[in-house]
Design a protein around this motif. Structure first.
Motif: not given
Lengths: 434, 282
Positions: B117-118, A259-260, A265, A263
């Motif tokens: 990545x997160x 979920x970049x 990102x 969020x």
């Protein structure tokens, strides 16, 4: 005892062969035509077609429609191919993309829909004459009736853009790079676009990265026509240059990220309408106009953003050649009945969130109130005529794989210049098309 | 006569398909068209010069070099721990066997999440050590991760075979060894390991064979990349036969895959037999 076991084995063999050799029954003794309808392997679409089949059978005598989800082993395309090879293909199925239809039509596995009586009437009744134009195959036939068309858009985090000092989403490549530069100055750890598939050789991934940008740059050039590569060089190089600059400026995150966009990102993502139900459930704060805006892909400098086209994530119905003429006609009549009433398209839209492939979606009153309730879908409805479906070539998979391995991936990794990559890709694709 | 049901089964589901596949390998069948032509050895020549087939060949041996030692040694260690347990051996055996039952797709999705990545793991690595590792973007790491996933999945199953082997070693062999002065490490090295030869044989052959059939993990995690570093035989066959509809060519690759698998298993069998013969196993 030995003899009995021997007889048993022989019987088993006979039964197995008999089961394998039996011909498909197309109807019953009372004259009922039985058709097999394979729906996409997801509950909303299966529910829609089950409901349609039930209503149609109530109104029409002499037809029995069995709706079942298509097998996915490991993809729905592979499931259909296996069924054709095994002689157990359905009469009709949905979930057929233009590229896959090209493979099927190349082997005469599906029939041209334009040869059915009433096809023109169907197009007229469903108001889809414009939308279906881009679906015409190189041989002049229509093998697929598009059900839905998602004009793929980019979502932008408007709240973050505002923080960076931008009031509107960027519309050109240089505006995108300007946003990227400001983003890195203010938030060095954020990215413009987070997409792991950018560096994966997966062929279909190119629809949602390369083709979105390329279609915008080329004003919807077909890329391949028949067996000729007709790609627009200027647009192609401009597309690769954008990826090159984004990569060199550390604006792309090509790793798997959860979920970049949601969020923060990353501030941009390729988006289809299927995302909204996920947001409703998991990210209710994602509101159009507050957190994000939707836009067509950016165009190179010098091209008007008004002319931008995008990739159409679109699938439709095909009728299989292995069915009897009687079954094929019954299947077509069912489809015609479904699309003769816009209320059915509305039911589809509500159930699946996938915009019906109609020219009048944003104007037809049937859909007005639903679009007012769901403003995020308006942009998709508006851009249906600006969306280009996938290539109609039997070698679509190889072509799109080569776009990835010979052009996009090496450019993003900094291994080739955009010009060199474009040249290599064209040579490789021409080799496949020979 | 009692074997006839199995023979009939093998005939229908193995021999006929094998013969049919061998025939198809010499055709240009596209899987869905009723018409196809005999093309001789063209498919095999094409496969021989194909970069992706060559990659599948070498990638398999790379996986083999990573997976077989990890899986065999790991399974042996697990088996030794389980056998040494005073109670609940069965419970622990089942617990370690459970990953074998897990869906490859589900475990690949979980691994994808862990390595994202997160993910908390990567955030911790970045914040604590300043390490920013592109796990699936590096050819070596991507292959190692897939090999480790496979090892995690199969180790419990192989451990069960080792546990059975350990349980079947007669007690008097250990007593005789003890009287000859073999205790501790010496006992393990000179008695336990050679006596486990049948288990080693089975586990190694199974592990080697498995490496030629990897599909799900690279399909879900890497798509065969980066730079064909995780491109396996099965991925190549699937892509050619089902994605590009070159079923005849795909079948020829499957035939080559079978021959390579068979030859590799024969080599490993020979090595194991030589080792077994040294310890009196004929």
């Amino acid at each position: 005892m030995k003899k009995r076991i021997g007889y048993l084995c022989v019987m088993l063999l006979v039964m197995v062969f008999a089961a394998g050799c039996q011909s498909e029954k197309s109807g019953s003794d009372d004259g009922t035509v039985e058709i097999e309808f394979w729906s996409a392997p997801n509950p909303p679409q299966q529910a829609f077609w089950t409901d349609m089949a039930k209503k149609y059978m109530e109104e029409t005598d002499g037809v029995k429609i069995n709706v079942t989800p298509m097998p996915e082993s490991p993809s729905s395309e592979a499931g259909i191919q296996s069924a054709i090879a095994a002689g157990s293909a359905p009469t009709i199925s949905e979930n057929i993309s233009r590229g896959f239809a090209a493979q099927l039509s190349d082997s005469s596995a599906i029939v041209p829909l334009n040869e059915f009586e009433g096809f023109e009437e169907l197009l007229k009744e469903r108001h889809m004459k414009e939308t279906i134009k881009s679906w015409k195959f190189a041989d002049g036939n229509q093998y697929v009736l598009p059900i839905y068309s998602n004009a793929m858009l980019f979502a932008w985090r408007i709240d973050i853009l505002n923080e960076l000092g931008f009031e509107e989403v960027p519309k050109t490549h240089s505006e995108v790079l300007e946003v990227g530069q400001k983003l890195k100055e203010q938030y060095p750890k954020k990215f413009l676009w987070a997409r792991a598939d950018l560096v994966k050789p997966t062929w279909w991934a190119r629809w949602f990265d390369f083709f979105m940008i390329y279609n915008a740059a080329s004003k919807g050039n077909n890329f391949v026509e028949g067996s000729d590569l007709i790609a627009d060089d200027q647009a192609g190089i401009a597309t690769l240059e954008l990826f090159d600059k984004l990569s060199k400026n550390d604006l792309l995150l090509t790793r798997q990220v959860t979920d970049p966009f949601e969020t923060g990102q990353s501030i941009m993502m390729d988006i289809g309408p299927w995302t909204f139900s996920y947001w409703d459930e998991k990210f209710p704060e994602m509101k159009l106009g507050e957190k994000y805006e939707l836009a067509m892909p950016p165009v190179p400098d010098g091209v008007s953003p008004e002319d931008a086209k995008t990739f159409a994530d679109t699938k439709g119905l095909s009728i299989y050649a292995s069915a009897t003429k009687e079954q094929q006609q019954a299947a077509f009549d069912f489809v015609k009945w479904v699309y003769s009433n816009p209320e059915h398209d509305l039911a589809w839209f509500k159930q699946t969130n996938l915009p019906p492939a109609r020219d009048d979606l944003s104007e037809n009153e049937t859909f007005t109130s639903y679009l007012e309730e769901n403003p995020q879908l308006k942009e998709y409805a508006k851009n249906i005529p600006n969306a280009v479906p996938p290539i109609d070539n039997a070698e679509t998979v190889a072509i799109q794989k080569l776009i990835g391995t010979n052009a996009l991936i090496p450019v993003i990794k900094g291994e080739k210049s955009p010009e060199e990559a474009w040249k290599d890709m064209k040579e490789a694709i021409n080799g496949v098309l020979k | 006569m009692f074997a006839s049901p199995y023979l009939v089964y093998s005939l229908i589901f193995f021999l006929f398909p094998l013969l049919w596949a061998t025939y198809l390998a010499f055709t240009n069948w596209n899987l869905i068209s009723p018409d196809y032509e005999f093309v001789g050895v063209q498919n095999f020549v094409q496969a021989f010069f194909s970069e992706s087939v060559r990659a599948a060949f070498f990638v398999t041996y790379k996986f083999l070099a990573m997976f077989v030692p990890i899986a065999v040694i790991g399974a042996l260690c697990l088996a030794l721990i389980i056998s040494a347990l005073p109670r609940f051996k069965g419970l622990f055996s089942v617990a370690f066997f459970l990953p074998y039952l897990a869906s490859g797709v589900a475990s690949a999705i979980v691994v994808n999440g862990i390595l994202s990545y997160n993910s908390p793991f990567n955030i911790w690595l970045r914040s604590t050590f300043g390490l920013d590792i592109n796990w699936l973007g590096s050819p070596v790491l991507a292959a190692l991760i897939i090999a480790l996933m496979m090892a995690w999945k199969f180790m419990g199953y192989y451990a069960l075979l080792f546990v059975a082997g350990l349980e079947s070693i007669p007690k008097d062999v250990y007593e005789a060894a003890r009287m000859d002065g073999a205790v501790g490490w010496k006992k393990f090295w000179y008695v336990t390991i050679p006596m486990l030869y049948p288990s080693f044989y089975t586990v190694t052959i199974l592990a080697v064979g498995l490496m030629f059939g990897i599909f799900t993990e690279p399909y879900v995690l890497t798509g065969g990349g980066p730079d064909l570093a995780t491109h396996t035989w099965q991925l190549e066959i699937y892509q050619q036969a089902f994605e590009r509809l070159h079923a005849g060519y795909g079948t020829s690759i499957a035939v080559i895959n079978s021959i390579v698998t068979f030859a590799s298993i024969l080599v490993f069998r020979k090595i194991l037999e030589v080792w077994g013969a040294k310890h009196g196993w004929e």
